[in-house]
Design an enzyme around this catalytic site. Sequence first.
Site, short mmCIF file in Angstrom:
data_model
loop_
_atom_site.label_atom_id
_atom_site.label_comp_id
_atom_site.label_asym_id
_atom_site.label_seq_id
_atom_site.Cartn_x
_atom_site.Cartn_y
_atom_site.Cartn_z
N ASN A 208 0.82 -1.23 0.04
CA ASN A 208 -0.13 -0.23 -0.25
C ASN A 208 0.89 1.21 0.18
OD1 ASN A 208 0.40 0.83 2.98
ND2 ASN A 208 -0.49 -1.34 3.19
N LYS A 286 7.96 -18.30 -9.44
CA LYS A 286 7.42 -16.91 -9.95
C LYS A 286 6.44 -17.83 -11.06
CE LYS A 286 8.46 -13.37 -13.13
NZ LYS A 286 8.78 -13.12 -14.63
N PRO A 303 -3.89 -11.50 10.74
CA PRO A 303 -4.09 -11.18 11.89
C PRO A 303 -4.42 -9.80 12.15
CG PRO A 303 -2.00 -11.88 11.80
CD PRO A 303 -2.50 -12.08 10.42
N ASP A 304 -5.36 -9.10 13.05
CA ASP A 304 -5.41 -7.71 13.22
C ASP A 304 -4.95 -7.72 14.55
OD1 ASP A 304 -6.29 -5.25 14.16
OD2 ASP A 304 -8.30 -5.49 13.12
N LYS A 337 -14.65 1.99 14.70
CA LYS A 337 -13.39 1.05 14.73
C LYS A 337 -12.91 1.14 16.00
CE LYS A 337 -11.25 1.03 10.73
NZ LYS A 337 -10.14 1.81 9.74
N LYS A 341 -12.45 -2.41 17.95
CA LYS A 341 -11.13 -3.13 18.32
C LYS A 341 -10.59 -3.05 19.66
CE LYS A 341 -9.17 -2.40 13.62
NZ LYS A 341 -8.09 -2.71 12.70
#
Length: 398
Positions: A208, A286, A303-304, A337, A341
């Site tokens: 990201n 590959k 996993p969070d 959130k 969490k």
Amino acid sequence: MLSGKRVLLIVGGGIAAYKCLELIRLLRARGAAVTPVMTRAAEEFVTPLSVSALAGEEVHSDLFDLTREAQMGHIQLSRVADLVVVAPATADLMGKMANGLANDLASTLLMATDTAVMIAPAMNVRMWEHPATRRNLKVLQADGVSVVGPDSGEMACGEFGEGRMAEPAAIVAAVEAAFSDGPLKGRRIVITSGPTHEPIDPVRYIANRSSGAQGTAIAAALRDLGAEVVFVTGPADVARPHGVSVIEVETARDMREAVLQALPADAAVFAAAVADWRVASESSSKIKKKAGALPVLEFAENPDILAEVSQLAEGRPGLVIGFAAETDDVITNATAKRIRKGCDWIVANDVSPATGIMGGSENAVVLISADGVEEWTRMSKTEVARRLADRITSALNS
Ligand code: CTP
């Protein structure tokens, strides 16, 4: 300033040893006294005469020097300092330290000292990346040794990569941070930062746009207030902060491991942009193009880490702070959130491309806690970090 402080400087035998002359000069300019120790190999790279001339003190190098042993034994020498700095820390010295070897004056002093130890590694990139060095580094970090650098760049051997010794000014900054008597002295804070990379095959990965800038700024701000910072970073663009323990990871699962190992801590700040998903079955070779057939990637959930640490039954840090990167309904989504969490605060920001926040130098955040919602005006990421560090200080010291 370092007035009244004494640094026992152990100079290892690598080409970067020449930089120790500048390091000694800068340490003394900041008011520190320097007791120099050189390994035999170090004397091949820089002369004891230059080192002692700059330090204004004699160089110690021989474990079996009876005259000196009568004046000041090696045990005593290991205790004279407020901090032991090893620069350059060669692969050999790191190996000795990690394994408790003591067969010369430098390694014996490192075994005998009861003072904090900081190392500035310097070696060829292959040696730095070697599994043995990786292992030794982990052991040393777990033993509480703080690590400055190494930097990336062109090396004396002509290769390019990570392994150059941190610049003397950066080492001095880390030394000053180690002596800082700030309001977070004695507090241990874990920070995650940067993106994670989730491999598809040996050459491709999912990533990201996180640069790691905000997490790095928070680490530096907390360090400046005297905290002991463990900085767990994915492959970020920005340079690693100095004067903190840096743990490099690649995937979300590596990051989780590193965070759990870094606990216990007084606070944890989750600034990393962790990939929510990984490719379920990473290919070990590959993936080749095939006419008429597009590859299909199946995903598995990562996993969070924030949720797991927030909900730890035992060993939960007293203050757990998450970030929320949102593109819509920032406050509503981030408030939900925080509850979902189980963290104490959420620092929410709008990462829509138009804001230029992801990868940029500024941030506009909303701090959400059980007490309510606080909108901060747009400011530099450094300023956001300073303000957050001040809030963390008030919370931990209240
Ligand atoms: N986080 C984490 N581990 C994950 C995902 C996220 O620790 N696997 C942390 C991030 O570091 C951040 C917070 O959780 O502090 C929120 O991250 P964000 O990407 O905004 O939230 P997600 O849980 O991924 O939710 P969504 O993508 O659905 O908005």
